[in-house]
Design an enzyme around this catalytic site. Structure first.
Site, PDB file in Angstrom:
ATOM      1  N   TYR A 194     -21.546   3.743  -8.387  1.00  0.00           N
ATOM      2  CA  TYR A 194     -20.107   3.715  -8.652  1.00  0.00           C
ATOM      3  C   TYR A 194     -19.718   5.024  -9.336  1.00  0.00           C
ATOM      4  O   TYR A 194     -19.168   5.892  -8.718  1.00  0.00           O
ATOM      5  CB  TYR A 194     -19.734   2.489  -9.500  1.00  0.00           C
ATOM      6  N   SER A 231     -14.537   1.654  -3.701  1.00  0.00           N
ATOM      7  CA  SER A 231     -13.406   2.188  -4.455  1.00  0.00           C
ATOM      8  C   SER A 231     -13.752   3.572  -4.991  1.00  0.00           C
ATOM      9  O   SER A 231     -13.962   4.486  -4.191  1.00  0.00           O
ATOM     10  CB  SER A 231     -13.051   1.196  -5.545  1.00  0.00           C
ATOM     11  N   ASP A 289      -4.789  -4.298   0.591  1.00  0.00           N
ATOM     12  CA  ASP A 289      -5.382  -3.625  -0.567  1.00  0.00           C
ATOM     13  C   ASP A 289      -4.308  -2.754  -1.201  1.00  0.00           C
ATOM     14  O   ASP A 289      -3.997  -1.659  -0.712  1.00  0.00           O
ATOM     15  CB  ASP A 289      -6.581  -2.765  -0.157  1.00  0.00           C
ATOM     16  N   HIS A 303      -8.388  -5.631  -2.119  1.00  0.00           N
ATOM     17  CA  HIS A 303      -9.379  -4.746  -2.740  1.00  0.00           C
ATOM     18  C   HIS A 303     -10.708  -5.445  -2.953  1.00  0.00           C
ATOM     19  O   HIS A 303     -11.722  -4.793  -3.151  1.00  0.00           O
ATOM     20  CB  HIS A 303      -8.810  -4.237  -4.069  1.00  0.00           C
TER      21      HIS A 303
END
Ligand SMILES: O=C(NCC(=O)N1CCC[C@H]1C(=O)O)OCc1ccccc1
Length: 724
Positions: free
Chosen positions: A480, A561, A652, A694
């Protein structure tokens, strides 16, 4: 699957922006309007192309069946108590959405309080946050549709499960907190994005500005709500209200982005001459007092004794500490629990009269302690394995605390900790059991990889036991790297299935930008240092190859993301290092992300192209602006991009789909359709879900279908087949 026919997408060469006298073309700008026929047609054609590829991914049905089978096990969240009632979420296994139960006392008969599965046929209406009034009579709850961030708030009477008449709309990024008279609650809302015009909430890209704090009086229409706070001079600011445990104060947290920093205001409700009622006619705001009126640090209230407040903060403490202040002497702050040498203080709860339940993160593993609330002194170390503590639930007036625990090989345990005894007893209250999962088949290693600048990056590696490091193992590397988010060990049915039936070694790299080592670690992977995230992730990938776990053509990288940005940026920078790339709901246009919905809040990590210096940070790694033909860079026909699947969804509104759609069109053009018999044989496709967002609130079937699609694509591309 090599000679794919990619759909043609119009390039509008008239769209060129000027960034501080540098001109940047944006030929797929038209994809930013999801409602245009052209954009809809583009999505349709891409979906057909992707389905044609997925048809040939032989493991798709095996994966779907095996994941469905293993996921079909009862799951519970930690219970929370109000009055004499306990409330908890539970899913019997394959329910689309978890269900809220209530029971009178732990021995009482549990009954369904609210089952969102009845609110839509396809399970796309989800129950998000809930908040029960002090007298345990009323349940306020948020409903979201198709995964959008927009929620509506309803109120239900617990005793007979009837709904109050009102519905609160245009709520987003809000918590809600009851006043202790149970007459109503504070919540935050935005102006409606479009007045009147029919809107499929969550598909719009409008920027979210001018959030306001309201108080809702139970049983009245939303139009009667009183405006408690707004700040038109700072349209980016977000407001969160929290009524203190003693019911005396309402605290106001003000945030302007995603950094762990906030202003802290307070209002003594008992000092309002006519209570909140007195504000119904007038429209001046609550008389908040500004305890902290800057964005230098995070202040989270843990508890208060009258005007003496205890805060968890990172003020002069990037690994956090606990401090105390008397509102009557706001200049005098006293440390209760100083910042630790190495460990990051992750959470602190006031429990059992005058104790603190604190959790630390030490090299990405949790530590749990009981300390004295007044002095901060250590009283007990609670025994837990390597893993993640989640969902702590307890109050000062209770001597029992519920603690959720999970890890790579522990599906989930909820402990009930009795603090009344001399030595706290950690009893297993509920254990999540996954039939057919045998933890002894697997092993976990934690390694530390040297990144480009020598920084040691922790990485968890989970594999079947006793594998031979001969470079033969397909590996899935997940990351991430931002927003102070820490990737700590948790159980995943998907990854267990991949390990057992596809021989996949799965790895989690704790790269910079996260919160694993506190605020310094976060800052070391943001703004001008964002490239550190990519260097760390690339180093982790190179380690997996050099240590003999895998080889580039058997290595898949995955992230969502901000992690989707990570995957796309690393593919751009080192296309030859990976065989496959899965980027979920990625932030791909780093020059324009701040223009849509809540994107402006992310400038805390990314910066903003409106500023010249920050534009030069962003243009260097922005995925959309750095797609280049590898064979022209590194030479040699064999150089191409990894097989790539971008995943997004039509609702999203956290990271709007335009990011993935514009990158998809750009990659297909630069690497495929604009080159005569291109060396790019690896597919570049997108999975664009309908009535999904999302990620939060996604119903079980949609989640499993998506998982089967993306991992069967990975299996096909890495050349691995199913093992029973
Ligand atoms: O934007 C986020 N969270 C960050 C987020 O969702 N990000 C940050 C980058 C892209 C995306 C992701 O990685 O999920 O949540 C909304 C919010 C609430 C309160 C204060 C500020 C913002």
């Amino acid at each position: 699957i090599s000679s794919l026919q990619y759909p043609h997408a119009r390039r509008d060469d008239s769209v060129v922006d000027d960034y501080h006298s540098i001109r940047i073309a944006d030929p797929y700008r038209w994809l930013e309007n999801p409602d245009s026929d052209e954009a809809k047609e583009f999505v349709e054609k891409q979906a057909d192309l992707t389905e044609s590829v997925l048809q040939k991914c032989e493991t798709r049905e095996d994966l779907r069946l095996k994941i469905t089978e293993m996921f079909d096990h009862p799951r519970y969240d930690t219970p929370f108590k109000k009055g004499e009632r306990y409330f908890y979420f539970h899913n019997t296994g394959l329910q689309a959405q978890s269900v809220l139960y209530v029971q009178d006392g732990l021995e009482g008969k549990a009954e369904v309080l609210l089952d969102p599965n009845g609110l839509s046929e396809d399970g796309t209406v989800a129950l998000n946050k809930v908040s029960v009034s002090e007298n345990a009579e009323f349940l306020a709850y948020e409903l979201s549709s198709s995964g959008s961030d927009w929620v509506t708030i309803k109120v239900m009477k617990v005793v007979d499960k009837t709904n109050e008449p009102e519905t609160l709309s245009w709520v987003k990024f809000s918590t809600f907190s009851w006043t202790h008279d149970s007459n109503g609650f504070f919540y935050s809302r935005y102006p409606a994005p479009r007045e009147g015009e029919q809107l499929d909430a969550g598909t719009e890209t409008n920027i979210n500005l001018n959030q306001e704090l309201y108080y809702h009086f139970l049983g009245t229409d939303q139009s009667q709500d009183i405006l408690c706070w707004r700040d038109p001079k700072n349209p980016k600011h977000l407001f969160e209200a929290q009524v203190t445990d003693d019911g005396k104060y309402v605290l106001l947290y003000v945030e302007e982005g995603c950094d762990p920093v906030n202003k802290l205001y307070y209002c003594d409700l008992s000092e309002l001459p006519h209570g909140l009622e007195g504000f119904r006619e007038r429209n001046d705001m609550l008389p908040f007092i500004k305890l902290v009126d800057n964005f230098e640090a995070r202040y989270l209230a843990i508890s208060n004794d009258e005007s003496h407040f205890t805060f968890l903060t990172n003020k002069d403490a990037p690994k956090y500490k606990i401090t105390r202040v008397d509102l009557k002497q706001p200049a005098i702050w006293t440390d209760v629990l100083p910042e630790a040498e190495k460990d990051v203080l992750k959470s602190a709860y006031a429990v059992n009269q005058n104790q603190l339940l604190v959790s630390y993160l030490r090299d990405v593993k949790y530590i749990l302690q009981i300390r004295d609330l007044k002095t901060g002194l250590l009283l007990h170390q609670l025994p837990i394995d390597i893993g993640t503590v989640y969902g702590i639930s307890g109050k000062r007036k209770d001597s029992e605390v519920f603690i959720g625990f999970t890890s790579f090989l522990t599906p989930g345990i909820i402990y009930r900790c009795n603090l009344a005894t001399e030595v706290p007893e950690m009893k297993i209250f509920r254990e999540i059991v996954v039939a057919g999962f045998d933890r002894t088949e697997f092993q976990i290693n934690q390694v530390f990889v040297s990144s480009k600048d020598g920084t040691q990056i922790p990485m968890f590696i989970v594999s079947k036991k006793n594998i031979v490091l001969d470079g033969s193992h397909p590996s899935l590397l997940y990351g991430y790297g931002g927003f102070n988010v820490s990737l700590t060990p948790y159980f995943s049915v998907n990854r267990i299935v991949l390990a057992r039936h596809l021989g996949v070694v799965f790895c989690i790299a704790n790269i910079r930008g996260g919160g694993e080592y506190g605020e310094e670690w976060h800052r070391a992977g943001s703004l001008s240092k964002k490239q550190n995230c990519f260097d760390d992730f690339i180093s982790a990938a190179e380690y997996l190859v050099s240590a003999g776990y895998t080889q580039p053509r058997k290595l898949c990288i995955e992230g969502g993301s901000n992690g989707g940005l990570l995957v796309a940026a690393c593919s751009n920078q080192r296309p030859e290092l990976f065989g496959c790339a899965l980027a979920h709901v990625g932030v791909m246009d780093m020059l324009r992300f701040h223009k849509f919905t809540i994107g402006h809040a992310w400038t805390s990590d990314f910066g903003c192209s409106d500023k010249e210096e920050e534009f030069h940070w962003l243009i260097k790694y922005s995925p959309l602006h750095n797609v280049r033909r590898p064979w022209e860079r590194f030479g040699g026909e064999q150089c191409q991009y990894p097989s790539t699947m971008l995943l997004t969804a039509d609702h999203d509104d956290r990271v709007v789909p335009l990011h993935s759609l514009k990158l998809l069109a750009t990659m297909q053009y630069v690497l495929c359709t604009s080159v005569e018999n291109t060396p790019q044989r690896n597919p570049i496709i997108a999975r664009i879900a309908r009535k999904a967002g999302h990620g939060a609130g996604k119903p079980t079937k949609k989640m499993i279908d998506e998982t089967a699609d993306r991992y069967s694509f990975m299996a096909k591309m890495l050349g691995i087949s199913w093992m029973n």
